[in-house]
Write an enzyme that holds these catalytic residues in place. Structure first.
Site, PDB file in Angstrom:
ATOM      1  CG  ASN A  12      -1.853   1.098   1.342  1.00  0.00           C
ATOM      2  OD1 ASN A  12      -1.628   2.162   0.784  1.00  0.00           O
ATOM      3  ND2 ASN A  12      -2.937   0.873   2.073  1.00  0.00           N
ATOM      4  CE  LYS A  15      -1.832   0.111   6.121  1.00  0.00           C
ATOM      5  NZ  LYS A  15      -1.838  -1.225   6.704  1.00  0.00           N
ATOM      6  CG  ASP A  76      -2.673  -6.418  11.335  1.00  0.00           C
ATOM      7  OD1 ASP A  76      -3.094  -6.056  10.220  1.00  0.00           O
ATOM      8  OD2 ASP A  76      -3.192  -7.352  11.965  1.00  0.00           O
ATOM      9  CG  PHE A 156      -9.693   4.208   5.502  1.00  0.00           C
ATOM     10  CD1 PHE A 156      -8.897   5.203   6.023  1.00  0.00           C
ATOM     11  CD2 PHE A 156      -9.452   2.882   5.886  1.00  0.00           C
ATOM     12  CE1 PHE A 156      -7.869   4.903   6.908  1.00  0.00           C
ATOM     13  CE2 PHE A 156      -8.427   2.579   6.768  1.00  0.00           C
ATOM     14  CZ  PHE A 156      -7.635   3.593   7.284  1.00  0.00           C
ATOM     15  CE1 TYR A 158     -15.991  -1.800  11.228  1.00  0.00           C
ATOM     16  CE2 TYR A 158     -13.648  -1.814  10.726  1.00  0.00           C
ATOM     17  CZ  TYR A 158     -14.840  -2.479  10.858  1.00  0.00           C
ATOM     18  OH  TYR A 158     -14.900  -3.843  10.615  1.00  0.00           O
ATOM     19  CE  LYS A 179      -8.147   8.205  10.631  1.00  0.00           C
ATOM     20  NZ  LYS A 179      -8.529   7.283   9.584  1.00  0.00           N
TER      21      LYS A 179
HETATM   22  P1  IMP Z   1      -4.896  -2.346   8.315  1.00  0.00           P
HETATM   23  O1  IMP Z   1      -4.221  -3.335   9.201  1.00  0.00           O
HETATM   24  O2  IMP Z   1      -4.254  -0.999   8.342  1.00  0.00           O
HETATM   25  O3  IMP Z   1      -5.073  -2.875   6.910  1.00  0.00           O
HETATM   26  O4  IMP Z   1      -6.365  -2.117   8.897  1.00  0.00           O
HETATM   27  C1  IMP Z   1      -7.298  -3.180   9.004  1.00  0.00           C
HETATM   28  C2  IMP Z   1      -8.712  -2.644   8.980  1.00  0.00           C
HETATM   29  O5  IMP Z   1      -8.948  -1.830  10.127  1.00  0.00           O
HETATM   30  C3  IMP Z   1      -9.039  -1.738   7.797  1.00  0.00           C
HETATM   31  O6  IMP Z   1      -9.453  -2.493   6.686  1.00  0.00           O
HETATM   32  C4  IMP Z   1     -10.175  -0.884   8.357  1.00  0.00           C
HETATM   33  O7  IMP Z   1     -11.394  -1.578   8.289  1.00  0.00           O
HETATM   34  C5  IMP Z   1      -9.795  -0.737   9.809  1.00  0.00           C
HETATM   35  N1  IMP Z   1      -9.030   0.512  10.011  1.00  0.00           N
HETATM   36  C6  IMP Z   1      -7.696   0.625  10.190  1.00  0.00           C
HETATM   37  N2  IMP Z   1      -7.343   1.905  10.360  1.00  0.00           N
HETATM   38  C7  IMP Z   1      -8.486   2.615  10.315  1.00  0.00           C
HETATM   39  C8  IMP Z   1      -8.767   4.014  10.427  1.00  0.00           C
HETATM   40  O8  IMP Z   1      -7.878   4.879  10.618  1.00  0.00           O
HETATM   41  N3  IMP Z   1     -10.050   4.366  10.314  1.00  0.00           N
HETATM   42  C9  IMP Z   1     -11.065   3.473  10.103  1.00  0.00           C
HETATM   43  N4  IMP Z   1     -10.854   2.169   9.972  1.00  0.00           N
HETATM   44  C10 IMP Z   1      -9.570   1.741  10.081  1.00  0.00           C
END
Ligand code: IMP
Length: 202
Positions: A12, A15, A76, A156, A158, A179
């Site tokens: 990503n 990120k 994660d 994005f 939640y 944010k």
């Molecule tokens: P990841 O590990 O960063 O891929 O996050 C896993 C999941 O957590 C994402 O697909 C979102 O559903 C949720 N998520 C992570 N960070 C955020 C955020 O900053 N806002 C809202 N949802 C989040």
């Protein structure tokens, strides 16, 4: 000055850019060459099959390290809701099923929380950094609550239903810059940046 490679085990680019900005603000980008998995020839998906955020972050950083031999880190993130025993947690991305999108995940969350007055929740990010052969972990947390309905369309995941403590609006209403200043991910990356700064000043 020679820079040292630092790999983020992610596909990503957004990120990677967020990390780059934070390392840059900490004066670290003259010391490191930051890369993602595209840059080391990886294609496909990095598996996320562990039962904890820590386990997933470690598994991903190991994939990157084993592939490249470079110092490597991975993150994660999960949304942990108190009344749901920490769910969706490590399953946040796929709470409503394998093909779920953010809309369906929010629908499931709101329906699981129907009738609950305790709506306390937190976003938690764990970073696993494999640095000179040892693992270091960094955590960032934002505490807040799950609203009873969506507010705002920014961000994005939640964001529309999460209101951080100390704020009257959801992440879905807040400006991205605001944010990002308080986010779980930001806090975890800042901790890693502080660690890396200590290492290069040794
Ligand atoms: P990841 O590990 O960063 O891929 O996050 C896993 C999941 O957590 C994402 O697909 C979102 O559903 C949720 N998520 C992570 N960070 C955020 C955020 O900053 N806002 C809202 N949802 C989040």
């Amino acid at each position: 000055m020679a820079t040292r490679p630092l790999l983020m085990a992610t596909m990503n680019r957004h990120k990677l850019e967020e990390v780059r900005n934070i390392l840059d603000n900490s004066g670290l980008m003259s010391h490191f060459t930051l890369m993602d998995m595209h840059d080391v020839g990886f294609t496909g998906d990095i598996p996320e099959v562990e039962m904890t955020l820590e386990g997933n972050a470690r598994a991903k950083s190991m994939v990157g390290y084993n592939l490249s031999g470079f110092d490597c880190f991975a993150d994660d993130t999960g949304l942990e809701v108190l009344s749901l025993g920490g769910a969706p947690g490590v399953h946040s991305a796929r709470y409503a099923g394998e093909d779920a999108d953010a809309g369906k995940n929010i629908d499931r969350l709101l329906s699981e929380l129907k009738g609950f007055t305790n709506r306390k929740a937190r976003f938690r990010t764990v970073i696993s950094l494999l640095f000179e052969g040892d693992e270091f972990t960094f955590e960032g947390v934002v505490e807040g609550e799950i609203l009873t309905e969506r507010r705002g369309v920014k961000g994005f995941g939640y964001d529309p239903v999460f209101r951080p403590n100390g704020y009257s609006v959801s992440f879905g209403i807040m400006d991205a810059a605001e944010k990002n200043r308080i986010s779980h991910r930001y806090q975890a990356i800042r901790k890693m940046a502080t660690f890396l700064k200590q290492q290069i000043n040794k």
